[in-house]
Write a protein that holds these residues in place. Structure first.
Motif, PDB file in Angstrom:
ATOM      1  N   VAL A  72      41.461  35.288  40.145  1.00  0.00           N
ATOM      2  CA  VAL A  72      40.023  34.507  40.525  1.00  0.00           C
ATOM      3  C   VAL A  72      40.030  33.009  40.638  1.00  0.00           C
ATOM      4  O   VAL A  72      39.437  32.660  41.704  1.00  0.00           O
ATOM      5  N   GLY A 115      39.398  33.562  44.814  1.00  0.00           N
ATOM      6  CA  GLY A 115      37.987  33.526  44.449  1.00  0.00           C
ATOM      7  C   GLY A 115      37.492  34.976  44.221  1.00  0.00           C
ATOM      8  O   GLY A 115      36.743  35.507  43.375  1.00  0.00           O
ATOM      9  N   ALA A 117      38.412  38.671  42.733  1.00  0.00           N
ATOM     10  CA  ALA A 117      39.252  39.206  41.452  1.00  0.00           C
ATOM     11  C   ALA A 117      40.290  39.915  41.951  1.00  0.00           C
ATOM     12  O   ALA A 117      40.295  40.707  42.970  1.00  0.00           O
ATOM     13  N   GLY A 145      42.623  37.891  34.080  1.00  0.00           N
ATOM     14  CA  GLY A 145      41.498  38.163  32.723  1.00  0.00           C
ATOM     15  C   GLY A 145      41.410  39.647  32.584  1.00  0.00           C
ATOM     16  O   GLY A 145      41.672  40.359  33.485  1.00  0.00           O
ATOM     17  N   ASP A 146      40.819  39.937  31.479  1.00  0.00           N
ATOM     18  CA  ASP A 146      40.503  41.305  31.156  1.00  0.00           C
ATOM     19  C   ASP A 146      39.456  41.940  32.144  1.00  0.00           C
ATOM     20  O   ASP A 146      39.472  43.123  32.374  1.00  0.00           O
ATOM     21  N   SER A 178      33.748  40.063  31.171  1.00  0.00           N
ATOM     22  CA  SER A 178      33.887  39.654  32.601  1.00  0.00           C
ATOM     23  C   SER A 178      32.767  38.386  32.826  1.00  0.00           C
ATOM     24  O   SER A 178      32.986  37.531  32.039  1.00  0.00           O
ATOM     25  N   ILE A 179      31.820  38.978  33.581  1.00  0.00           N
ATOM     26  CA  ILE A 179      30.670  37.825  33.828  1.00  0.00           C
ATOM     27  C   ILE A 179      29.756  38.436  32.430  1.00  0.00           C
ATOM     28  O   ILE A 179      29.418  37.601  31.638  1.00  0.00           O
ATOM     29  N   HIS A 294      28.870  30.985  31.882  1.00  0.00           N
ATOM     30  CA  HIS A 294      30.044  31.312  32.845  1.00  0.00           C
ATOM     31  C   HIS A 294      30.054  30.518  33.866  1.00  0.00           C
ATOM     32  O   HIS A 294      31.054  29.984  34.090  1.00  0.00           O
ATOM     33  N   MET A 338      28.467  42.806  38.220  1.00  0.00           N
ATOM     34  CA  MET A 338      27.520  41.815  38.644  1.00  0.00           C
ATOM     35  C   MET A 338      25.989  41.712  38.210  1.00  0.00           C
ATOM     36  O   MET A 338      25.259  41.717  38.859  1.00  0.00           O
ATOM     37  N   ILE A 360      34.940  45.293  37.913  1.00  0.00           N
ATOM     38  CA  ILE A 360      35.258  44.551  39.095  1.00  0.00           C
ATOM     39  C   ILE A 360      35.913  45.619  40.085  1.00  0.00           C
ATOM     40  O   ILE A 360      37.104  45.297  40.528  1.00  0.00           O
TER      41      ILE A 360
HETATM   42  C1  HTL Z   1      33.868  33.576  39.978  1.00  0.00           C
HETATM   43  C2  HTL Z   1      33.624  35.171  40.245  1.00  0.00           C
HETATM   44  O1  HTL Z   1      32.994  35.259  41.471  1.00  0.00           O
HETATM   45  C3  HTL Z   1      33.949  36.206  39.431  1.00  0.00           C
HETATM   46  S1  HTL Z   1      34.522  35.534  37.760  1.00  0.00           S
HETATM   47  C4  HTL Z   1      34.082  37.351  37.510  1.00  0.00           C
HETATM   48  C5  HTL Z   1      34.507  37.596  35.943  1.00  0.00           C
HETATM   49  C6  HTL Z   1      36.187  37.666  35.526  1.00  0.00           C
HETATM   50  O2  HTL Z   1      36.632  38.248  34.504  1.00  0.00           O
HETATM   51  P1  HTL Z   1      37.846  38.012  33.727  1.00  0.00           P
HETATM   52  O3  HTL Z   1      37.765  38.456  32.731  1.00  0.00           O
HETATM   53  O4  HTL Z   1      38.703  37.923  34.843  1.00  0.00           O
HETATM   54  O5  HTL Z   1      37.521  36.124  33.747  1.00  0.00           O
HETATM   55  P2  HTL Z   1      37.096  35.510  32.457  1.00  0.00           P
HETATM   56  O6  HTL Z   1      35.693  34.956  33.391  1.00  0.00           O
HETATM   57  O7  HTL Z   1      37.913  34.306  32.087  1.00  0.00           O
HETATM   58  O8  HTL Z   1      36.481  36.376  31.493  1.00  0.00           O
HETATM   59  C7  HTL Z   1      33.652  38.062  38.511  1.00  0.00           C
HETATM   60  C8  HTL Z   1      33.349  39.548  38.391  1.00  0.00           C
HETATM   61  N1  HTL Z   1      33.373  37.409  39.405  1.00  0.00           N
HETATM   62  C9  HTL Z   1      32.714  37.882  40.683  1.00  0.00           C
HETATM   63  C10 HTL Z   1      33.693  38.800  41.419  1.00  0.00           C
HETATM   64  C11 HTL Z   1      33.219  40.151  41.639  1.00  0.00           C
HETATM   65  N2  HTL Z   1      34.157  40.924  42.430  1.00  0.00           N
HETATM   66  C12 HTL Z   1      35.293  40.257  42.949  1.00  0.00           C
HETATM   67  C13 HTL Z   1      36.081  41.237  43.944  1.00  0.00           C
HETATM   68  N3  HTL Z   1      35.537  39.149  42.835  1.00  0.00           N
HETATM   69  C14 HTL Z   1      34.936  38.270  41.907  1.00  0.00           C
HETATM   70  N4  HTL Z   1      35.375  37.021  41.529  1.00  0.00           N
END
Ligand code: HTL
Ligand code: MG
Length: 617
Positions: A72, A115, A117, A145-146, A178-179, A294, A338, A360
């Motif tokens: 990400v 950007g 995931a 990230g998890d 996640s978010i 977040h 989301m 995700i």
């Molecule tokens: C920035 C963005 O668009 C983020 S950050 C995030 C959570 C990531 O959780 P993780 O546990 O990996 O990291 P953490 O924040 O450190 O807990 C999401 C769902 N998104 C939206 C998203 C949705 N779907 C996809 C394919 N990519 C992204 N980036």
């Protein structure tokens, strides 16, 4: 001790610091992240949670020779500060400034441009294959990230990494978030592994006691523990994936992280180090509410308050489906991680039995919707335009071929601003309008959104309703206007020319036309199928300008040109849309102006057709 961060420009500098200076550095990085995110907005909680991990990585590995990948890439603010960008860090997410994510073209230290995931592991696998084929020996580390690990791409890559046994280190940054709160069986399993962490702590205590009583007894207990671990590890899916699993360990204990990384660095084969971190670490408000923090807009770092944003399209959507679910018992809403962004908090609380966060994985979201539709439900997949790109085949293969009743509620359609090219929603019309059976609509306001959602449930079939990242006037509860499905709407009559617009560019069209009787404005709210009856009528008597917050290539304007050719009509026409390049991050109005899809751009197009307006009209 003076500022340690002042002494650190590159990771080399960091390697000369004492242990005490490293701890000080971590705190200074935290303060700088808070200071700048307070001004610019950005991914605060994720970046605070990854500070020690990033310091330890740059202490032990040699970036940019060694490749450190961030999944990400939103948690990598400390990485940017430590790799020669601290003097530009204050520009992050600003037009012309640093990207909010890692970006290959921005720095040799940024291993991947991200950007979206779940891409880091396949990237790491590719790099490992290349490294070994080229006889090179650098290290490869992927931080994921998890939340990102709930993505199918990540799990499929793990499967291959385990089979090929390439030398690489995966660091699972597990903050249980996640978010929103993270979801999935793996996530639940991580919790049991964290019980193991408790066991490890208890064991450390027990070892001390036993060794003092009788070394023999300690030896027997140690053998029993190894046997127990074998059983526990049989449960550990990472072993099934062929990975060496280490952890869980404290992701904020800098000293033990460095110790561990030093030892893991030269192990053969793939290793996954499970670190447990706190999202928002070191900043109370972010620790206590990692969902809001977040990605906060700016805030007062001394007195951080949540900023109440204006009523958004996402909220209008959330309010509408929350009401609709009372009227339509078959309605079922799915989100790919989301919930907040798509305005679904209230819906998820009001209708928990008809709500699903799949994690995700947009592909799973769409095809789960197909499964629901096949068995008599009315699924609505709430999904950002940019993330829907992940589910293109699922729209075709699992939904459209059988003409299933699946509604795609596409949020963030158009340029989105500070998140930049990985998040702009500017391709969906192009990639959706080629899909047979699929309708694409764009409401002009919250009332029309409600009308479209309700009508879509009646009309059936695959229907995409797209709306922008923007505020909107709320519609009154309980009001469900009728809409003549498939038709455009004349908002202003004109004598010489018509502007065909929808969504966000409608306001630019009305602004450009002003009070001038020569120029009319049409709400082209159905993008597929077009309202060809109205198009033919307008084309026979007027000059036309189409305008969209979407790639010009393949967008609405292209559809109009194709229809005019088919209708054998040749009006004077200009097509306005985004140019054939990736649009960088920045303020949305300024990005629109640069792309020429704002009122000034529309006036320029009208002038080229011989209809010259002045801005005041
Ligand atoms: C920035 C963005 O668009 C983020 S950050 C995030 C959570 C990531 O959780 P993780 O546990 O990996 O990291 P953490 O924040 O450190 O807990 C999401 C769902 N998104 C939206 C998203 C949705 N779907 C996809 C394919 N990519 C992204 N980036
Ligand atoms: Mg997380």
């Amino acid at each position: 001790m003076g500022s340690v961060l002042d002494q650190v420009d590159t990771p080399e500098d960091l390697k000369r610091l004492s242990e005490a200076e490293l701890l000080q550095l971590a705190e200074e990085l935290r303060s700088e992240i808070i200071r700048v995110t307070a001004q610019n907005g950005g991914h605060l909680a994720s970046s605070l949670g990854a500070v020690e991990l990033i310091v330890a990585l740059h202490r032990v590995f040699n970036s940019p020779t060694d490749r450190i990948l961030f999944d990400v890439g939103h948690q990598a603010y400390a990485h940017k500060l430590l790799t020669g960008r601290k003097d530009r860090f204050h520009t992050i997410r600003k037009e012309g400034g640093l990207s909010g994510f890692t970006k290959v073209s921005e720095s040799p230290h940024d291993a991947i441009t991200v950007g979206h995931a779940s891409t880091s592991l396949a990237n790491a696998l590719g790099m490992a294959l290349a490294r070994d084929l080229r006889g090179e020996t650098y290290k490869i580390v992927a931080v994921i990230g998890d939340g990102a690990l709930t993505g199918g791409m990540a799990l499929a890559a793990l499967n291959k990494i385990g089979e090929l046994q390439k030398d690489l280190l995966i660091i699972l940054n597990d903050n249980e978030m996640s978010i929103s709160q993270n979801v999935g069986a793996l996530n639940r399993h991580f919790r049991t592994l964290q019980v193991q962490k408790w066991v490890q702590d208890a064991e450390r205590f027990g070892r001390g006691v036993l060794e003092r009583i009788s070394p023999k007894l300690y030896e027997m207990a140690d053998r029993a523990k190894e046997a127990a671990k074998l059983v526990l590890h049989q449960e550990n899916p990472f072993y099934a994936w062929g990975l060496r699993y280490v952890g869980p360990v404290d992701g904020h204990d800098l000293k033990s992280l460095i110790y561990l990384l030093e030892h893991l660095k030269s192990l053969k084969g793939p290793t996954i180090l499970h670190v447990v971190t706190k999202k928002g670490k070191g900043y109370k408000v972010a620790e206590s509410d990692p969902v809001y923090w977040h990605g906060p807009p700016g805030f007062d770092p001394q007195n951080p308050q949540k900023i109440k944003k204006g009523y958004s399209w996402s909220q209008a959507f959330g309010d509408a489906v929350t009401e609709l679910a009372h009227l339509e018992p078959r309605l079922f809403v799915i989100t790919p991680a989301m919930r907040e962004g798509s305005g679904l908090v209230k819906y998820s609380q009001t209708h928990p039995d008809r709500y699903l966060d799949v994690g995700i994985c947009e592909d799973v979201a769409v095809t789960t919707g197909a499964g629901l539709a096949l068995r008599g439900m009315k699924p609505v997949v709430a999904i950002y335009s940019t993330f829907l790109q992940r589910a293109y085949d699922q729209v075709i293969h699992d939904v459209a071929i059988e003409n299933l009743d699946v509604i795609l509620a596409i949020d963030r359609a158009g340029l989105v601003g500070a998140d930049g090219p990985t998040h702009h929603g500017v391709f969906d019309i192009a990639y959706l309008r080629t899909v047979p059976n699929l309708t694409i609509a764009a409401p002009k306001d919250a009332l029309e959104l409600r009308a479209m959602l309700k009508k879509a449930l009646e009309v059936g079939g695959p229907i995409a309703i797209r709306y922008p990242r923007d505020t909107v006037d709320p519609a009154p509860e309980g009001v469900w206007p009728e809409i003549a499905w498939g038709t455009w709407e004349v908002l202003k009559e004109g004598r010489e020319a018509y502007i065909l617009a929808f969504g966000k560019t409608l306001r630019y069209a009305l602004e450009a036309a002003g009070e001038d009787p020569r120029v009319g404005v049409v709400n082209a709210r159905f993008i597929k199928p077009l309202d060809e009856a109205m198009l033919a009528r307008l084309a026979r008597g007027f000059k036309l300008v189409t305008v969209e917050d979407h790639q010009a290539m393949g967008g609405f304007g292209s559809a109009v040109l194709e229809a005019l050719a088919r209708l054998e009509l040749k009006p004077e026409i200009r097509v306005l849309g985004l140019p054939d390049r990736f649009i960088e991050h920045g303020g949305i109005p300024s990005l629109h102006a640069k792309a020429g899809i704002d009122a000034a751009g529309i006036r320029r197009a009208l002038a080229a057709l011989g209809v010259t307006l002045t801005a005041s009209e």
